[in-house]
Write an enzyme that holds these catalytic residues in place. Structure first.
Site, mmCIF file in Angstrom:
data_model
loop_
_atom_site.group_PDB
_atom_site.id
_atom_site.type_symbol
_atom_site.label_atom_id
_atom_site.label_comp_id
_atom_site.label_asym_id
_atom_site.label_seq_id
_atom_site.Cartn_x
_atom_site.Cartn_y
_atom_site.Cartn_z
ATOM 1 N N CYS A 62 0.797 -1.233 0.000
ATOM 2 C CA CYS A 62 0.000 0.000 0.000
ATOM 3 C C CYS A 62 0.826 1.278 0.000
ATOM 4 C CB CYS A 62 -0.936 -0.011 1.201
ATOM 5 S SG CYS A 62 -1.985 -1.460 1.209
HETATM 6 C C1 UGA Z 1 -1.202 0.347 5.630
HETATM 7 C C2 UGA Z 1 -2.014 1.278 6.531
HETATM 8 O O1 UGA Z 1 -1.425 1.316 7.840
HETATM 9 C C3 UGA Z 1 -3.465 0.810 6.629
HETATM 10 O O2 UGA Z 1 -4.223 1.739 7.402
HETATM 11 C C4 UGA Z 1 -4.056 0.719 5.226
HETATM 12 O O3 UGA Z 1 -5.382 0.264 5.238
HETATM 13 C C5 UGA Z 1 -3.214 -0.227 4.397
HETATM 14 O O4 UGA Z 1 -1.849 0.253 4.347
HETATM 15 C C6 UGA Z 1 -3.811 -0.269 3.019
HETATM 16 O O5 UGA Z 1 -3.765 0.755 2.313
HETATM 17 O O6 UGA Z 1 -4.449 -1.260 2.670
HETATM 18 P P1 UGA Z 1 -0.013 -2.032 5.923
HETATM 19 O O7 UGA Z 1 0.590 -1.785 4.574
HETATM 20 O O8 UGA Z 1 -0.613 -3.347 6.212
HETATM 21 O O9 UGA Z 1 -1.144 -0.928 6.232
HETATM 22 O O10 UGA Z 1 1.170 -1.842 6.964
HETATM 23 P P2 UGA Z 1 1.595 -0.828 8.132
HETATM 24 O O11 UGA Z 1 1.408 -1.491 9.426
HETATM 25 O O12 UGA Z 1 0.984 0.491 7.948
HETATM 26 O O13 UGA Z 1 3.169 -0.736 7.848
HETATM 27 C C7 UGA Z 1 3.657 -0.250 6.590
HETATM 28 C C8 UGA Z 1 5.158 -0.222 6.601
HETATM 29 O O14 UGA Z 1 5.631 0.837 7.442
HETATM 30 C C9 UGA Z 1 5.826 -1.494 7.111
HETATM 31 O O15 UGA Z 1 6.902 -1.829 6.262
HETATM 32 C C10 UGA Z 1 6.315 -1.121 8.495
HETATM 33 O O16 UGA Z 1 7.449 -1.847 8.888
HETATM 34 C C11 UGA Z 1 6.644 0.354 8.301
HETATM 35 N N1 UGA Z 1 6.596 1.137 9.557
HETATM 36 C C12 UGA Z 1 5.431 1.316 10.213
HETATM 37 C C13 UGA Z 1 7.772 1.689 10.056
HETATM 38 O O17 UGA Z 1 8.860 1.564 9.448
HETATM 39 N N2 UGA Z 1 7.711 2.429 11.218
HETATM 40 C C14 UGA Z 1 6.554 2.609 11.891
HETATM 41 O O18 UGA Z 1 6.578 3.289 12.942
HETATM 42 C C15 UGA Z 1 5.387 2.038 11.390
#
Ligand code: UGA
Length: 431
Positions: free
Chosen positions: A269
Site C-alpha cells: 500500500c
Molecule cells: C497500511 C495502513 O497502515 C493501513 O491503514 C491501510 O489500510 C493499508 O496500508 C492499506 O492501504 O491497505 P499495511 O501496509 O498493512 O497498512 O502496513 P503498516 O502497518 O501500515 O506498515 C507499513 C510499513 O511501514 C511497514 O513496512 C512497516 O514496517 C513500516 N513502519 C510502520 C515503520 O517503518 N515504522 C513505523 O513506525 C510504522
C-alpha cells in the site's frame, strides 16, 4: 443483509469473512476458479491472523464463493475489492478494477430495483468519476444515482491485524454524495459495529472518501520517513532516535504511533499509493515536494543500512545474512519489502546472501531464486561476516549465542529488535 464482494485478495477475503461475522450473508466473487474453490473448501487463500476461524465458522452457511458475477443480483450491494497496482511509472493501474466494474454493470443490466456498488479498492477520485462510473453505466445501460448508485468506502486495514482492524475501526468513511439509499444500506451493514463501539461514521462525498484513503496512507508513510530523516541526522550526531521519538510521541499533536525509525516502509500500500498520488499530482502540474521527499528518504534507507555494514566489513565474496523478508512481521507478504533492495545491494557488492524469515521464504524464493534460504535464523547466521536485520519478527529479539557462530559478528539492525550483547559489533540504523 445480503452483500457481495468482488475480488478475493487480502482486502476482499477479509471483508467477506468479517461481514459474515457481522451477521450478513456474503457472496465472494472472483474470476480465479482456484481461489473460489479454495474459499469454498474453507481454506484461507492468504495468511491473516483471525481469518481462518471466521472461514471455519461461516463457509457453507453465511459465506459462499463463486466465479459467476450474475449472482450479485441476489444481493443488495456489491463491494469492488480488486487490486489497483502501480504501472512502471508509478501511476495507478485501474484496469482490473474497471474490468470488474464492467462485469458488475453487465450483471445488473436486467435487474429491477436499486443496486449499490461500493468501491473498496484504493483508487483516485478522478478515476472513479471519469472511468469507473461510466464503465458501469455503459455496461448496465443504466444511470448512476437512478437505477443504481456508486459509493466509496475505503478500507484502513493493516496486514497482519486486518480482522482486528475491521472489527475495531477508528472511523468508517462512506462517500455517497448524499445518496440516501446508499446511506441507509451502509447504516444497516455497519450497524453491529457502530452500535457496539460507537464508531464515528464520516459521511462525505465520493471524491473526498477516495482522497481520505490516499491522504491517510501518504501521511503515515511521510511520518515514518520524517522520523527516518531525523533518525539519520541523530545517527550522525550519536543520538538515539528512539529516545527522542518516545518523548516526541508524548506530545498529543505528534502522537506515539508510526515513529519507529529504521529501514523504512514497504508493503502493498504505502509504496504504491504514494507513487500513484505523486504521479496524479504531476499529471495536473503540481509538484508534491513533501510526498516525493518521503519516497526519496524511504528509497535511501536500505543503502544507509548497507553503508553501515561497509564501515565494518568488506562483504565481497563473503557470506552475509539477511534476517526478515516480509515487509513487516505477522505476514508472508514481501511486496515492497525493504529486504529486496537490501539483498540487491549485497549482491551488487559481490556478497553471497543467505536469508531467513519465519513465513516469507517461499514468497521471496519465487522472485529471488539466486539467494540461499536458511531453515532458521541460527543457520543463516552461521559463518556469515555480517547480518542485516530487516523485519522486526519478535523471535529475533531472543537471538543471543547464535551470533557466536558468525565468522565476524557485525550486526546492522534496521528495526531495533536485536538485543545488544558482548562479543558483537552492533550498529543501529538510526540509533
Ligand atoms: C497500511 C495502513 O497502515 C493501513 O491503514 C491501510 O489500510 C493499508 O496500508 C492499506 O492501504 O491497505 P499495511 O501496509 O498493512 O497498512 O502496513 P503498516 O502497518 O501500515 O506498515 C507499513 C510499513 O511501514 C511497514 O513496512 C512497516 O514496517 C513500516 N513502519 C510502520 C515503520 O517503518 N515504522 C513505523 O513506525 C510504522
Amino acid at each position: 443483509m445480503n452483500a457481495s464482494v468482488v475480488g478475493s485478495g487480502y482486502v476482499g477475503t477479509t471483508l467477506a469473512a468479517c461481514l459474515a461475522d457481522l451477521g450478513h450473508d456474503v457472496l465472494a466473487v472472483d474470476v480465479d476458479r482456484d481461489v473460489v474453490d479454495r474459499l469454498n473448501d474453507g481454506d484461507a487463500p492468504i495468511h491473516e491472523p483471525g481469518l481462518q476461524p471466521l472461514l471455519d465458522a461461516y463457509v457453507g452457511s453465511r459465506l459462499e464463493a463463486t466465479t459467476e458475477h450474475d449472482r450479485i443480483t441476489d444481493t443488495e450491494l456489491t463491494f469492488l475489492a480488486v487490486g489497483t497496482p502501480a504501472k512502471d511509472d508509478g501511476s495507478l493501474d485501474a484496469g482490473g478494477l474497471l474490468a470488474a466494474a464492467r462485469d458488475v454493470g453487465s450483471a445488473i443490466a436486467d435487474t429491477d430495483g436499486y443496486h449499490l456498488v461500493v468501491v473498496k479498492s484504493t483508487v483516485l477520485p478522478d478515476v472513479i468519476e471519469s472511468e469507473l462510473v461510466p464503465a458501469i453505466e455503459s455496461a448496465a445501460g443504466k444511470t448512476d444515482g437512478e437505477e443504481f448508485g456508486v459509493a466509496v468506502n475505503p478500507e484502513f486495514l493493516r496486514e497482519g491485524t486486518a480482522v482486528d482492524d475491521f472489527m475495531n475501526p477508528d472511523r468508517i468513511v462512506v462517500g455517497t454524495d448524499g445518496d440516501h439509499r446508499a446511506l441507509d444500506l451502509f447504516a444497516d451493514l455497519y450497524e453491529p459495529l457502530v452500535a457496539e463501539w460507537e464508531v464515528p461514521v464520516v459521511e462525505t462525498g465520493r471524491r473526498e472518501a477516495a482522497m481520505i484513503k490516499y491522504a491517510s496512507n501518504a501521511f503515515l508513510a511521510a511520518k515514518v520517513s520524517l522520523i527516518n530523516d531525523i533518525g539519520n541526522v541523530c545517527k550522525e550526531f550519536g543520538v538515539d532516535t528512539y529516545e527522542v521519538a518516545d518523548a516526541m510521541g508524548l506530545d498529543d499533536r505528534i502522537g506515539a504511533k508510526f515513529l519507529a525509525s529504521g529501514v523504512g516502509w514497504g508493503g502493498s500500500c504505502f509504496p504504491k499509493d504514494t507513487a500513484a498520488l505523486v504521479a496524479a499530482a504531476r499529471a495536473v502540474d503540481y509538484n508534491p515536494a513533501m510526498l516525493q521527499a518521503a519516497i526519496d528518504v524511504n528509497d535511501r534507507q536500505p543503502e544507509r543500512m548497507l553503508a553501515l555494514l561497509d564501515d565494518h566489513v568488506d562483504v565481497a565474496g563473503e557470506r552475509v545474512a539477511v534476517l526478515g523478508l516480509s515487509f513487516k512481521p505477522g505476514t508472508d507478504d514481501i511486496r515492497g519489502s525493504r529486504a529486496i533492495p537490501v539483498i540487491e545491494g549485497l549482491q551488487a557488492r559481490g556478497a553471497e546472501v543467505v536469508a531467513y524469515d519465519p513465513l516469507a521464504i517461499e514468497a521471496m524464493a519465487a522472485v529471488r531464486p539466486d539467494v540461499e534460504y536458511a531453515e532458521s535464523a541460527a543457520d543463516a547466521l552461521a559463518d556469515a561476516v555480517g547480518v542485516c536485520v530487516v523485519t522486526d519478527w519478535p523471535a529475533f529479539e531472543d537471538l543471543d549465542c547464535e551470533f557466536d557462530a558468525m565468522a565476524e559478528p557485525v550486526v546492522v539492525d534496521g528495526r531495533r529488535i536485536i538485543q545488544r550483547r558482548e562479543g558483537i559489533t552492533y550498529e543501529g540504523l538510526t540509533w
